[in-house]
Design an enzyme around this catalytic site. Structure first.
Site, short mmCIF file in Angstrom:
data_model
loop_
_atom_site.label_atom_id
_atom_site.label_comp_id
_atom_site.label_asym_id
_atom_site.label_seq_id
_atom_site.Cartn_x
_atom_site.Cartn_y
_atom_site.Cartn_z
N PHE A 177 0.86 -1.19 0.00
CA PHE A 177 0.00 0.00 0.00
C PHE A 177 0.89 1.24 0.00
O PHE A 177 0.67 2.20 0.72
CB PHE A 177 -0.93 0.00 1.23
CG PHE A 177 -1.83 -1.20 1.30
CD1 PHE A 177 -1.56 -2.25 2.17
CD2 PHE A 177 -2.94 -1.30 0.46
CE1 PHE A 177 -2.39 -3.36 2.22
CE2 PHE A 177 -3.77 -2.42 0.50
CZ PHE A 177 -3.49 -3.45 1.38
N GLY A 229 -7.78 17.93 -9.11
CA GLY A 229 -6.60 18.10 -9.98
C GLY A 229 -6.95 17.80 -11.42
O GLY A 229 -8.12 17.83 -11.81
N CYS A 285 -0.53 2.74 -10.78
CA CYS A 285 -1.48 1.90 -10.06
C CYS A 285 -2.94 2.21 -10.35
O CYS A 285 -3.67 1.35 -10.85
CB CYS A 285 -1.20 2.00 -8.56
SG CYS A 285 0.40 1.34 -8.13
N LYS A 310 -4.41 1.47 -13.86
CA LYS A 310 -4.33 0.02 -14.15
C LYS A 310 -5.28 -0.75 -13.25
O LYS A 310 -6.03 -1.63 -13.70
CB LYS A 310 -2.89 -0.45 -13.94
CG LYS A 310 -2.69 -1.95 -14.01
CD LYS A 310 -1.22 -2.32 -13.78
CE LYS A 310 -0.77 -2.07 -12.38
NZ LYS A 310 -0.29 -3.24 -11.64
N ARG A 359 4.83 7.43 -15.38
CA ARG A 359 3.94 6.40 -15.94
C ARG A 359 2.48 6.80 -15.76
O ARG A 359 2.07 7.18 -14.67
CB ARG A 359 4.20 5.05 -15.26
CG ARG A 359 5.52 4.39 -15.63
CD ARG A 359 5.75 3.12 -14.84
NE ARG A 359 5.96 3.42 -13.43
CZ ARG A 359 6.15 2.46 -12.52
NH1 ARG A 359 6.10 1.18 -12.86
NH2 ARG A 359 6.36 2.79 -11.25
C1 UDX Z 1 -1.40 4.66 -4.92
C2 UDX Z 1 -2.01 4.35 -3.56
O1 UDX Z 1 -2.11 5.57 -2.81
C3 UDX Z 1 -1.11 3.38 -2.80
O2 UDX Z 1 -1.70 3.05 -1.56
C4 UDX Z 1 -0.95 2.12 -3.66
O3 UDX Z 1 -0.13 1.17 -3.01
C5 UDX Z 1 -0.35 2.48 -4.99
O4 UDX Z 1 -1.17 3.45 -5.66
P1 UDX Z 1 0.49 6.20 -5.89
O5 UDX Z 1 -0.10 5.76 -7.20
O6 UDX Z 1 1.95 6.13 -5.69
O7 UDX Z 1 -0.18 5.31 -4.69
O8 UDX Z 1 0.08 7.71 -5.69
P2 UDX Z 1 -1.09 8.49 -4.95
O9 UDX Z 1 -0.47 9.39 -3.99
O10 UDX Z 1 -2.14 7.56 -4.50
O11 UDX Z 1 -1.68 9.39 -6.17
C6 UDX Z 1 -2.26 8.72 -7.27
C7 UDX Z 1 -2.80 9.79 -8.23
O12 UDX Z 1 -3.91 10.48 -7.63
C8 UDX Z 1 -1.77 10.88 -8.57
O13 UDX Z 1 -1.90 11.24 -9.94
C9 UDX Z 1 -2.18 12.04 -7.68
O14 UDX Z 1 -1.81 13.30 -8.22
C10 UDX Z 1 -3.69 11.88 -7.67
N1 UDX Z 1 -4.33 12.49 -6.49
C11 UDX Z 1 -4.04 11.99 -5.26
C12 UDX Z 1 -5.23 13.54 -6.67
O15 UDX Z 1 -5.48 13.99 -7.80
N2 UDX Z 1 -5.84 14.07 -5.59
C13 UDX Z 1 -5.59 13.61 -4.32
O16 UDX Z 1 -6.16 14.14 -3.37
C14 UDX Z 1 -4.65 12.55 -4.15
#
Ligand code: UDX
Length: 428
Positions: free
Chosen positions: A148, A249, A256, A259, A324
């Protein structure tokens, strides 16, 4: 202390192996990229992850962490073998299991009896049993231990997890893997493998749902004249909702969420269930990308053809070098497709971006803006927030700012003549 082998030294594998060595286990991490292994042996960490460099150096110095290309010699002496392999999405939306399958077939004969093979990567539900079949052994175990980890926060997320999930058919093997995390003091949830694999998909799909929800509320706020920043703060104070992941955003991205949401949708379809909510989350995300492009197009008068556009941010979010499935890259791709001349700056990018060959890459944020009709903020790097608006105004040809992350201070930018647009609230 356990003997742990980690196969794959990507974002998940390198963090997993290094943090296990921090917890006192003896770890060997494998990768078939000899140059990468060589660099890791010298303490060179090829990814941006806060705190990882120090832990790799510490693990190497303590003799608890080593890197190798010879999977056989490490796997044969391991109590646990963690599979941290790429599981990319294929064009048809299914998951490419070729890396996992190849390694499972390869290591099967090498494992000592009693070894536990652990699926760490996000894999389709049913993979634990699939790997067990490929190993071809009845004297080893396979469990699911989904990660996670948020990129850019992975070390903290590993060492201070909100929970550890371990799923498998053999209670003893599940318990042995759970004990590896004793040093984290996190609650451990043990269950069957299918449930553990489902937990991972459900977690990511729900987080993506929150993001598409707040993006949709932001869009409604723009029509109503409400302020999504206040709405998000107010609803987030309800512990049933929670304040995180309510930042509007350009849309979610990364390796992740895109996918895993499509993967879960397909899984549901294959199971005969129409997961309409999740399909809407995916559709809303693509619409958010289109809406961001439309804002830029409108800001320069209705056509992007021949327009010089400055872009701040190309990674999928701040504090990572990962592009990615980056929403920033996708928005830029669409701007270019409509004829814009884009110059971008991102603190992790130097030189031509392979996936954006026609895009100029500036040495700094202000240079990216030179001669631009509009500036678009697509990634929330903190350094963008402290760039003096007046310095930007001096070099830009136009006065439009589309802040797709609500990162900048609207008043400061408007005070020097910019026409500022954020997400989810109307320009004052
Ligand atoms: C995510 C999950 O958070 C993590 O628990 C899992 O194991 C893997 O996938 P990650 O993909 O690294 O982690 O990034 P995350 O911080 O979750 O952001 C994912 C996307 O959502 C990013 O593009 C981010 O900019 C966007 N996002 C996140 C938003 O647009 N608004 C938010 O409030 C939070």
């Amino acid at each position: 202390m356990a003997e742990i082998a980690v196969v794959g030294t990507g974002y998940v594998g390198l963090t997993t192996g290094t943090c296990f060595s921090r917890l006192g286990h003896r770890v060997v991490c494998f990768d078939n990229d000899a140059a990468k292994v060589e660099g890791l042996r010298d303490g060179h960490v090829p990814i941006v992850e806060a705190g990882l460099d120090e832990l790799v150096t510490q693990g190497l110095e303590d003799g608890l962490l080593r890197f190798s290309t010879e999977t056989k010699d490490g796997v044969a002496s391991a109590d646990f073998v963690f599979l941290c392999l790429p599981t990319p999405d294929l064009p048809n939306g299914s998951v490419d299991m070729s890396y996992v399958d190849a390694v499972a077939k390869q290591i099967g004969p090498w494992l000592r009896p009693g070894t536990v093979v652990v699926n760490k990567s996000t894999v389709p539900v049913g993979t634990t049993r699939h790997v067990a079949q490929l190993l071809g052994r009845d004297d080893v175990f396979v469990v699911s231990n989904p990660e996670f980890l948020r990129e850019g926060n992975a070390v903290a997320d590993f060492l201070n997890p909100s929970r550890v999930v371990v799923g498998g058919d053999d209670a003893g093997a599940v318990e042995r893997v759970a004990k590896l995390y004793d040093g984290t003091n996190a609650p451990v949830i043990t269950c069957d493998a299918t449930t553990a694999e489902t937990i991972k998909y459900a977690a990511n799909a729900f987080l993506a749902t929150k993001i598409s929800f707040i993006n949709s509320i932001a869009n409604i706020c723009e029509y109503l004249g409400a302020d999504v920043r206040v709405v998000a703060d107010a609803i987030g104070r309800d512990p049933r909702i929670g304040g995180q992941f309510l930042q509007p955003g350009p849309g979610f991205g990364g390796s992740c969420f895109p996918k895993d949401t499509i993967g879960l949708l397909r899984l549901a379809e294959d199971a005969g269930y129409d997961f309409g909510v999740l399909r809407s989350v995916i559709e809303a995300n693509d619409q958010q990308l289109a809406r961001t492009v439309a804002k830029v197009r409108d800001a320069v008068g209705g056509s992007l053809r021949g327009m010089a556009i400055a872009v701040w941010g190309l990674t999928f979010k701040a504090n990572t070098d990962d592009r990615r499935h980056s929403p920033a890259v996708e928005v830029v791709r669409r701007l270019v497709a409509e004829g814009a001349q884009v110059t971008a700056f991102d603190p992790t990018v130097s030189g031509v971006v392979p996936e954006l060959p026609s895009v100029g890459v500036a040495a700094n944020a202000i240079e990216a803006c030179r001669g631009a009709e509009a500036l678009v903020v697509l990634t929330e790097w903190r350094e963008f927030a402290i760039v003096p608006p007046a310095s930007v105004r001096e070099v830009m040809a136009g006065a439009a700012v589309v802040d797709a992350r609500n990162l900048l201070d609207p008043g400061s930018w408007r005070s020097v003549g910019f026409v500022y647009q954020g997400v989810g609230f109307r320009p004052q």
